[in-house]
Scaffold this motif. Structure first.
Motif, PDB file in Angstrom:
ATOM      1  N   ASP A   1       1.407   4.158  -2.895  1.00  0.00           N
ATOM      2  CA  ASP A   1       1.176   5.572  -2.580  1.00  0.00           C
ATOM      3  C   ASP A   1       2.440   6.416  -2.737  1.00  0.00           C
ATOM      4  O   ASP A   1       2.435   7.612  -2.430  1.00  0.00           O
ATOM      5  CB  ASP A   1       0.656   5.712  -1.144  1.00  0.00           C
ATOM      6  CG  ASP A   1      -0.746   5.156  -0.970  1.00  0.00           C
ATOM      7  OD1 ASP A   1      -1.458   5.018  -1.987  1.00  0.00           O
ATOM      8  OD2 ASP A   1      -1.139   4.846   0.179  1.00  0.00           O
ATOM      9  N   LYS A   2       3.529   5.767  -3.183  1.00  0.00           N
ATOM     10  CA  LYS A   2       4.826   6.424  -3.419  1.00  0.00           C
ATOM     11  C   LYS A   2       5.411   7.062  -2.155  1.00  0.00           C
ATOM     12  O   LYS A   2       6.021   8.134  -2.186  1.00  0.00           O
ATOM     13  CB  LYS A   2       4.692   7.484  -4.522  1.00  0.00           C
ATOM     14  CG  LYS A   2       4.154   6.951  -5.843  1.00  0.00           C
ATOM     15  CD  LYS A   2       4.989   5.779  -6.352  1.00  0.00           C
ATOM     16  CE  LYS A   2       4.398   5.174  -7.623  1.00  0.00           C
ATOM     17  NZ  LYS A   2       5.062   3.896  -7.996  1.00  0.00           N
ATOM     18  N   LYS A   3       5.239   6.347  -1.045  1.00  0.00           N
ATOM     19  CA  LYS A   3       5.803   6.818   0.217  1.00  0.00           C
ATOM     20  C   LYS A   3       7.073   6.026   0.544  1.00  0.00           C
ATOM     21  O   LYS A   3       7.062   4.798   0.474  1.00  0.00           O
ATOM     22  CB  LYS A   3       4.808   6.624   1.357  1.00  0.00           C
ATOM     23  CG  LYS A   3       3.527   7.439   1.250  1.00  0.00           C
ATOM     24  CD  LYS A   3       2.615   7.109   2.426  1.00  0.00           C
ATOM     25  CE  LYS A   3       1.314   7.908   2.349  1.00  0.00           C
ATOM     26  NZ  LYS A   3       0.411   7.560   3.486  1.00  0.00           N
ATOM     27  N   PRO A   4       8.140   6.702   0.911  1.00  0.00           N
ATOM     28  CA  PRO A   4       9.277   5.963   1.480  1.00  0.00           C
ATOM     29  C   PRO A   4       8.819   5.231   2.741  1.00  0.00           C
ATOM     30  O   PRO A   4       7.946   5.711   3.469  1.00  0.00           O
ATOM     31  CB  PRO A   4      10.294   7.059   1.808  1.00  0.00           C
ATOM     32  CG  PRO A   4       9.887   8.226   0.977  1.00  0.00           C
ATOM     33  CD  PRO A   4       8.394   8.146   0.849  1.00  0.00           C
ATOM     34  N   ILE A   5       9.414   4.086   3.002  1.00  0.00           N
ATOM     35  CA  ILE A   5       9.008   3.246   4.130  1.00  0.00           C
ATOM     36  C   ILE A   5      10.152   3.120   5.130  1.00  0.00           C
ATOM     37  O   ILE A   5      11.290   2.833   4.753  1.00  0.00           O
ATOM     38  CB  ILE A   5       8.604   1.840   3.646  1.00  0.00           C
ATOM     39  CG1 ILE A   5       7.385   1.922   2.724  1.00  0.00           C
ATOM     40  CG2 ILE A   5       8.324   0.916   4.830  1.00  0.00           C
ATOM     41  CD1 ILE A   5       7.078   0.608   2.011  1.00  0.00           C
TER      42      ILE A   5
ATOM     43  N   LYS B   1       0.836  -1.213   0.000  1.00  0.00           N
ATOM     44  CA  LYS B   1       0.000   0.000   0.000  1.00  0.00           C
ATOM     45  C   LYS B   1       0.866   1.257   0.000  1.00  0.00           C
ATOM     46  O   LYS B   1       0.631   2.196  -0.785  1.00  0.00           O
ATOM     47  CB  LYS B   1      -0.917  -0.004   1.215  1.00  0.00           C
ATOM     48  CG  LYS B   1      -1.884   1.165   1.288  1.00  0.00           C
ATOM     49  CD  LYS B   1      -2.798   1.019   2.502  1.00  0.00           C
ATOM     50  CE  LYS B   1      -3.822   2.152   2.531  1.00  0.00           C
ATOM     51  NZ  LYS B   1      -3.187   3.483   2.674  1.00  0.00           N
ATOM     52  N   ALA B   2       1.865   1.310   0.878  1.00  0.00           N
ATOM     53  CA  ALA B   2       2.735   2.495   0.946  1.00  0.00           C
ATOM     54  C   ALA B   2       3.520   2.667  -0.343  1.00  0.00           C
ATOM     55  O   ALA B   2       3.722   3.798  -0.808  1.00  0.00           O
ATOM     56  CB  ALA B   2       3.685   2.362   2.137  1.00  0.00           C
ATOM     57  N   SER B   3       3.971   1.577  -0.923  1.00  0.00           N
ATOM     58  CA  SER B   3       4.717   1.640  -2.182  1.00  0.00           C
ATOM     59  C   SER B   3       3.839   2.206  -3.296  1.00  0.00           C
ATOM     60  O   SER B   3       4.282   3.054  -4.082  1.00  0.00           O
ATOM     61  CB  SER B   3       5.237   0.250  -2.563  1.00  0.00           C
ATOM     62  OG  SER B   3       6.117  -0.250  -1.589  1.00  0.00           O
TER      63      SER B   3
ATOM     64  N   LYS C   1      11.974  -5.968   1.554  1.00  0.00           N
ATOM     65  CA  LYS C   1      12.627  -4.958   0.723  1.00  0.00           C
ATOM     66  C   LYS C   1      12.397  -5.248  -0.754  1.00  0.00           C
ATOM     67  O   LYS C   1      12.093  -4.336  -1.548  1.00  0.00           O
ATOM     68  CB  LYS C   1      14.124  -4.906   1.019  1.00  0.00           C
ATOM     69  CG  LYS C   1      14.858  -3.831   0.215  1.00  0.00           C
ATOM     70  CD  LYS C   1      16.339  -3.800   0.565  1.00  0.00           C
ATOM     71  CE  LYS C   1      17.045  -2.700  -0.225  1.00  0.00           C
ATOM     72  NZ  LYS C   1      18.496  -2.644   0.090  1.00  0.00           N
ATOM     73  N   GLU C   2      12.524  -6.514  -1.124  1.00  0.00           N
ATOM     74  CA  GLU C   2      12.261  -6.905  -2.516  1.00  0.00           C
ATOM     75  C   GLU C   2      10.812  -6.625  -2.891  1.00  0.00           C
ATOM     76  O   GLU C   2      10.517  -6.164  -3.999  1.00  0.00           O
ATOM     77  CB  GLU C   2      12.582  -8.386  -2.702  1.00  0.00           C
ATOM     78  CG  GLU C   2      12.396  -8.874  -4.131  1.00  0.00           C
ATOM     79  CD  GLU C   2      12.735 -10.341  -4.302  1.00  0.00           C
ATOM     80  OE1 GLU C   2      12.554 -10.858  -5.417  1.00  0.00           O
ATOM     81  OE2 GLU C   2      13.177 -10.980  -3.318  1.00  0.00           O
ATOM     82  N   LEU C   3       9.896  -6.893  -1.953  1.00  0.00           N
ATOM     83  CA  LEU C   3       8.481  -6.619  -2.199  1.00  0.00           C
ATOM     84  C   LEU C   3       8.259  -5.123  -2.443  1.00  0.00           C
ATOM     85  O   LEU C   3       7.509  -4.735  -3.356  1.00  0.00           O
ATOM     86  CB  LEU C   3       7.649  -7.079  -0.997  1.00  0.00           C
ATOM     87  CG  LEU C   3       6.142  -6.858  -1.068  1.00  0.00           C
ATOM     88  CD1 LEU C   3       5.531  -7.666  -2.202  1.00  0.00           C
ATOM     89  CD2 LEU C   3       5.484  -7.217   0.268  1.00  0.00           C
ATOM     90  N   ALA C   4       8.911  -4.286  -1.650  1.00  0.00           N
ATOM     91  CA  ALA C   4       8.795  -2.830  -1.829  1.00  0.00           C
ATOM     92  C   ALA C   4       9.346  -2.408  -3.193  1.00  0.00           C
ATOM     93  O   ALA C   4       8.729  -1.599  -3.901  1.00  0.00           O
ATOM     94  CB  ALA C   4       9.535  -2.113  -0.709  1.00  0.00           C
TER      95      ALA C   4
ATOM     96  N   LEU D   1      12.588  -8.932   6.882  1.00  0.00           N
ATOM     97  CA  LEU D   1      12.501  -7.480   6.679  1.00  0.00           C
ATOM     98  C   LEU D   1      13.521  -6.966   5.670  1.00  0.00           C
ATOM     99  O   LEU D   1      13.180  -6.186   4.782  1.00  0.00           O
ATOM    100  CB  LEU D   1      12.692  -6.762   8.023  1.00  0.00           C
ATOM    101  CG  LEU D   1      11.612  -6.982   9.085  1.00  0.00           C
ATOM    102  CD1 LEU D   1      11.926  -6.161  10.321  1.00  0.00           C
ATOM    103  CD2 LEU D   1      10.225  -6.643   8.555  1.00  0.00           C
ATOM    104  N   ASP D   2      14.773  -7.384   5.809  1.00  0.00           N
ATOM    105  CA  ASP D   2      15.838  -6.805   4.984  1.00  0.00           C
ATOM    106  C   ASP D   2      15.878  -7.348   3.562  1.00  0.00           C
ATOM    107  O   ASP D   2      16.334  -6.651   2.652  1.00  0.00           O
ATOM    108  CB  ASP D   2      17.203  -7.049   5.631  1.00  0.00           C
ATOM    109  CG  ASP D   2      17.395  -6.263   6.908  1.00  0.00           C
ATOM    110  OD1 ASP D   2      16.538  -5.400   7.205  1.00  0.00           O
ATOM    111  OD2 ASP D   2      18.386  -6.512   7.616  1.00  0.00           O
TER     112      ASP D   2
END
Length: 344
Positions: free
Chosen positions: A259-263, A255-257, A286-289, A281-282
């Motif tokens: 919306d073009k938001k850094p996470i 969702k954040a990605s 990260k790959e998903l983002a 997480l790492d």
């Protein structure tokens, strides 16, 4: 005044120390009644089935981080820092031990070592800031059962939970602010406070974990004091068909990605690095983002041996009350969280 000998026992889940240890580690995990609350022989048979089925997949995860979990080495660093701090701040003699729930050093071995130390008092300190029946309660129950079996009779006190311990909060405020300031150079980021999930039915029967995670996040957000901070609490590491706490971390990343938001991801229920932070997480998240065109993905490191966290643990051990439990939360759990000792 006589100098007392005090043993502090740090509890954590543990992790396999080799690829050959992955399957027995998984068996120990799923054979825990706190994880699979079904009677034997069914729990035993199901633990064999699940550990056999998941072993190869889990081995691939640990292959990515050198063929073993780093959690024991990192916990030893925490134990050493805490022992030094306690002996510096107190006139008593402190020795810190490590007991892992699912792999070595196992509880039975640690009870024997504590007996050899012959302490006047034992302080049981879970490295789970937020109490859950699946983690803290399981470790504490096993300790008491084993101590009774092996005739360890020293007075024991338990730190049941410390979701708003000031040192714990201050350490995460420092680490989160540092990473947030990197992310904000791209655009206004969203902070995802990611905790390890638990089955929803646990919460419905009095487990305070979700409420305590919320208290931790509330305290960190107040400490950050960032105007109009964008943040969300989410849960990771779901296993099995049961409904778990939501929202899922991966869903919030997508969702954040979009919306073009850094996470900025904060591993809010972890105090040391292991497969859920280093791989999940790492690497995986990260790959998903990146697959969803996130403009920036940042991960806050676990508190580890951050000086403020060690100070917080030191105060938990030194500032004991006269009861069986040491409670260091602004408001102790209400009666509806009946599974936590501090609600009683």
């Amino acid at each position: 005044m006589n100098k007392l000998k005090k043993a502090v026992v740090l509890f954590n889940l543990g992790g396999p120390d080799s690829l050959d240890a992955v399957k027995p580690f998984l068996f120990n995990l799923f054979y825990d009644k706190a994880i699979l609350n079904i009677p034997n022989p069914f729990r035993f048979l199901l633990a064999i089935f699940i550990s056999s089925r998941r072993a190869e997949y889990a081995k691939k995860i640990y292959e990515k981080i050198g063929g073993k979990s780093p959690i024991l080495e990192l916990t030893k660093l925490q134990a050493g820092a805490l022992e030094s701090s306690l002996n510096k701040e107190s006139s008593d003699e402190f020795k810190v031990f490590i007991a892992m729930r699912c792999w070595h050093p196992l509880t039975e071995d640690v009870v024997e070592r504590v007996k050899e130390f012959n302490p006047d008092e034992v302080i049981l300190l879970p490295l789970y800031p937020q109490f859950s029946t699946t983690t803290t309660a399981s470790s504490i129950a096993l300790w008491h059962k084993t101590a009774k079996k092996l005739n360890l009779h020293a007075l024991s006190k338990t730190v049941c939970c410390y979701p708003q311990n000031q040192g714990f909060i201050d350490a995460y405020v420092d680490l989160t602010r540092k990473t947030y300031e990197e992310a904000v150079n791209i655009a206004r980021p969203i902070i995802l406070f990611s905790a390890h999930g638990i089955p929803l039915n646990r919460v419905k029967t009095g487990d305070p974990y979700e409420w305590q995670v919320n208290q931790t996040v509330k305290a960190i957000v107040e400490g950050l004091n960032i105007e109009n901070l964008d943040y969300k609490i989410c849960y990771q590491s779901k296993v099995g068909p049961l409904e778990w706490l939501k929202p899922a971390t991966e869903d919030e990343i997508i969702k954040a990605s979009n919306d073009k938001k850094p996470i900025v991801v904060v591993p809010i229920a972890f105090v040391s690095e292991h497969s859920e932070t280093i791989v999940e997480l790492d690497m995986m998240y990260k790959e998903l983002a990146e697959q969803n065109n996130c403009p920036g993905y940042f991960r806050v490191e676990a508190v580890g041996t951050h000086p403020k966290f060690i100070i917080g643990l030191t105060e938990l051990c030194l500032n004991q009350d006269n009861n069986s439990y040491i409670n260091n939360i602004i408001k102790t759990c209400s009666q509806k969280f009946s599974k936590c000792p501090c609600s009683n």
